[in-house]
Design an enzyme around this catalytic site. Sequence first.
Site, short mmCIF file in Angstrom:
data_model
loop_
_atom_site.label_atom_id
_atom_site.label_comp_id
_atom_site.label_asym_id
_atom_site.label_seq_id
_atom_site.Cartn_x
_atom_site.Cartn_y
_atom_site.Cartn_z
N THR A 156 0.86 -1.18 0.00
CA THR A 156 0.00 0.00 0.00
C THR A 156 0.90 1.22 0.00
O THR A 156 1.50 1.55 1.02
CB THR A 156 -0.91 0.01 1.24
OG1 THR A 156 -1.78 -1.12 1.16
CG2 THR A 156 -1.75 1.28 1.29
N LYS A 208 -7.29 1.17 -3.35
CA LYS A 208 -6.96 0.69 -2.02
C LYS A 208 -7.06 1.82 -0.99
O LYS A 208 -7.62 1.65 0.10
CB LYS A 208 -5.54 0.11 -2.01
CG LYS A 208 -4.98 -0.24 -0.62
CD LYS A 208 -5.72 -1.40 0.04
CE LYS A 208 -5.34 -1.56 1.52
NZ LYS A 208 -4.26 -2.46 1.76
N LYS A 211 -1.33 6.71 8.38
CA LYS A 211 -0.50 6.69 7.17
C LYS A 211 -1.38 6.64 5.92
O LYS A 211 -1.18 7.40 4.96
CB LYS A 211 0.43 5.48 7.21
CG LYS A 211 1.39 5.36 6.04
CD LYS A 211 2.05 3.98 5.97
CE LYS A 211 1.08 2.92 5.52
NZ LYS A 211 1.51 2.08 4.38
#
Lengths: 289, 289, 289, 289
Positions: D92, D168, D237
């Site tokens: 990711t 995502k 994050k």
Amino acid sequence: MDIGFIGLGEMGAVMVVNILKAGHTVRVWNRSPERAQTLAAAGAQIVATPAEAFAGDAVFSMLADDAALRDVIDSQLLEDAPRGLIHVNMSTISVALAELLAHAHAQRGLNYVAAPVLGRPDVAAAGKLTIVAAGPAEAIDLVQPVFDAIGQKTWRIGSLPQQANVMKLAVNFMLASAVETLGEASTLLTGHGVAMQDFLDVITNSVFPGPVYQGYGKMIAEQRYEPALFKARLGLKDVRLALAAADTISTALPIASVVRDSLLDAVAHGEGEMDFAVLGQVSARRAGR
Amino acid sequence: MDIGFIGLGEMGAVMVVNILKAGHTVRVWNRSPERAQTLAAAGAQIVATPAEAFAGDAVFSMLADDAALRDVIDSQLLEDAPRGLIHVNMSTISVALAELLAHAHAQRGLNYVAAPVLGRPDVAAAGKLTIVAAGPAEAIDLVQPVFDAIGQKTWRIGSLPQQANVMKLAVNFMLASAVETLGEASTLLTGHGVAMQDFLDVITNSVFPGPVYQGYGKMIAEQRYEPALFKARLGLKDVRLALAAADTISTALPIASVVRDSLLDAVAHGEGEMDFAVLGQVSARRAGR
Amino acid sequence: MDIGFIGLGEMGAVMVVNILKAGHTVRVWNRSPERAQTLAAAGAQIVATPAEAFAGDAVFSMLADDAALRDVIDSQLLEDAPRGLIHVNMSTISVALAELLAHAHAQRGLNYVAAPVLGRPDVAAAGKLTIVAAGPAEAIDLVQPVFDAIGQKTWRIGSLPQQANVMKLAVNFMLASAVETLGEASTLLTGHGVAMQDFLDVITNSVFPGPVYQGYGKMIAEQRYEPALFKARLGLKDVRLALAAADTISTALPIASVVRDSLLDAVAHGEGEMDFAVLGQVSARRAGR
Amino acid sequence: MDIGFIGLGEMGAVMVVNILKAGHTVRVWNRSPERAQTLAAAGAQIVATPAEAFAGDAVFSMLADDAALRDVIDSQLLEDAPRGLIHVNMSTISVALAELLAHAHAQRGLNYVAAPVLGRPDVAAAGKLTIVAAGPAEAIDLVQPVFDAIGQKTWRIGSLPQQANVMKLAVNFMLASAVETLGEASTLLTGHGVAMQDFLDVITNSVFPGPVYQGYGKMIAEQRYEPALFKARLGLKDVRLALAAADTISTALPIASVVRDSLLDAVAHGEGEMDFAVLGQVSARRAGR
């Protein structure tokens, strides 16, 4: 002039003193009669009912909020008032209530002027308030001598009374935003080891002169939020009113929403009676400091 | 003094002129050499590489952003610079890059001072900038004559260079918040039929004196966002840097997030080159006006 | 049971039909009498005043908002109602009004149950509503047969009626947040060339199953906001009520503030009667698309 | 197939086990070699350098973040890789880095596929991940057998690799928003004396079925944030990456800004390693509870 005056809180009491000094006759009424007593020595006539204040050339009101005003100004009071009486409402209230009052007075042949003021009790005591007035021009002309006794400047900004309330709320929205931003800036600066007072020195000597940044900034720099110049609880009330005034015209005030949330945080932490510079503490708390 | 100067944009060029006027020797370098040519007439020596500017008593840099600075200041340049050289970086850059540069200079025995300035090109031309300096005190002492040539006041706020960058970003965050709030207030006021100019008259004569409220407020009142004093695109850049500086110390700046979103709205609508007072237009647009 | 039913809007009308089908006697009242007429054929007895509905074993109310309820339920109506009558209020109203009504009923010896429902008119027509009830347990026991006629499940969540209103508002807050987030995600995805429908396929088959993401997501993917399943205007009303309920306990709901601002944007752009999935359009509009 | 696999964290390790079980040959590399050792027993070949993993039919990478990926994937590695090799990056990462990698691979005649996965380690261990793939179709066709070994479903959503990363991030943005909203709802509900678990019963049995509301909701209801399913620090994050991806297309995600600020609050209070359901605690803390 021969006027009535309703509401002898911190602001109202000092305003009455200045009006008396200017030579006017003032009939005062207050919910708690003891507050009125202290003005008798200064020459005020104490009356027993709001109706007795609603007489003479004009009546002024200076009450805490919508609820306090609704408690005093009912339809019977307006019904019984002499035709043509001028009611100057200096309270900071909602735009919705201001519209409603303007309508109710007009229906009964009364003049309604909204004249909220800028300035805290010390400014009021010095007779240096800034007055923002809206309503029928002739009515404002007639009460101008009273305005001159309490303020240094009267701004006339429209013929619809509620416009003065919108402006007052916009001013307090600006204040609240400036203080919240100072608070956030303080958390950013001190987190990087920069002294808040250094920052204040720089900005008040350059881009942001004036009492707001100096006064509230200092409280944040010193983390000293008492005694309160402007209580967080009252700041929250005014930000809510600004949001409500914007809502009725389908307008978002995202900054006001942020400030409101921070003020709720303050109140939830028992800081409602502190100065609203306590927004600096709210910001620091969120950052774990 | 014998100094180098890197970066001859709108700000840099007028600063060099003032430094020359004060009698200093200035070797200038700029990526686009034609900008340097115009300064030759004023007495500047044009050099062909950044390395030639990195010599003498000190070198000043005034570049657009992190990327521009990273392009020019590489490790080879620092390696080749004379030990003890003072590099005064006046660019508005990220706190992260400032920290990195401070470290890189120290490692190579160079002095690094951060000295971002407050004021736009017209203020710079008048030699009236406000300078916020941080870094080794002796280094700042040595370059103070140059600061005196371009600014009216130098504030020393710490020994860590990045602290000056934090303060610069905090100032621009305050500015951006004030303009966004003015924009929202304008939408609230005009939606209720109150003239924005009346509001500005009231606040700039009472609680909010100073150039920010007068200047940006006027642009909002007149809905005239060009020519830009401070472009929305650049305002957005600085608000992003303030958010990033706060993020590294786990600090939220909710007001900055609101302003950032409004500036993104401006840029998305092709208003990035307009003055960031265009925030007034963004607020009005959201309210369907 | 022998019940009264007040409020024959889209929801109320289909609920009454199901109650009649289950064999109960229903006296119906509606402000606009023509709406009541159509229920006569289904077996309802039309009454001419709210007071006639406030009789029998229990009375149910299903009105649009606080104002509609305040118009109908006045102190005289409660004064005249038979002691021990159960009033089941299924309207989505403010927590403040729910508290006030609970108190007013108790003072006059009446039982007050709050029982807002989850589900739109099609779900109501199928008798599959989810009912969230709070108030005196014995009172809820007595009216359970009526709940069974209109809903598939009754959740009892507390003895204070307003708790059911809080829960209803919390559910609608969750819905509004999910739709706003879908709208923002759509703007992010389509801006990078990813099809919203692909995204919906992924999430509804993995982390976000269920009708909310499928239904509102599809409207956003197809940019088709009419006919409305849940109008933006009504979504805004409920988000305001959630914010108000939180405000009374000094609690911020920052997400609700964001959604409120976006819904105000929708209403300001004449989209108040569209489905509140129009939040997708609001997000796209801010991004200049 | 004969593949390399880089990154043997919690996710990577269980994925490799499943790939081995499906009969493929896997050369594994990890920065900390001890993690690789444990996979040798399962049949993996341990290699000493990333370059040895960059060989065979394809190489898969599953690293923690942009920095970890930048450390491993440098230009030399790509230069030395066999032409036509397929690199499937399941990490990711930011959209910006994904674009950069897509470009760098193409320049050197390598195939680059982005294939981030949905699901936590337990889901990965069961071979039930949801895979979101984007990139050249033929390359995805070739590695599909490996996807089938680790996931239950592969969604192909575009030919540009970064589109899979956008999706995502959008999914994780949806998750983060749902959890923040649950947290705020919890503060609203419990402040009015309504049990959070009652609320969860109602919504998971009606409008919000599915594991997100059940799982994170339960943690909030029980105020139990450890062990973490998804750490607050990592949630932060990903929300940052979603904001960055939106920023590049001049798009605001106001909900993401709110969540970001709450996650910063969590991290500032030492809760970064707790599950990001700790957002419920952040909301309660702001309300003074």
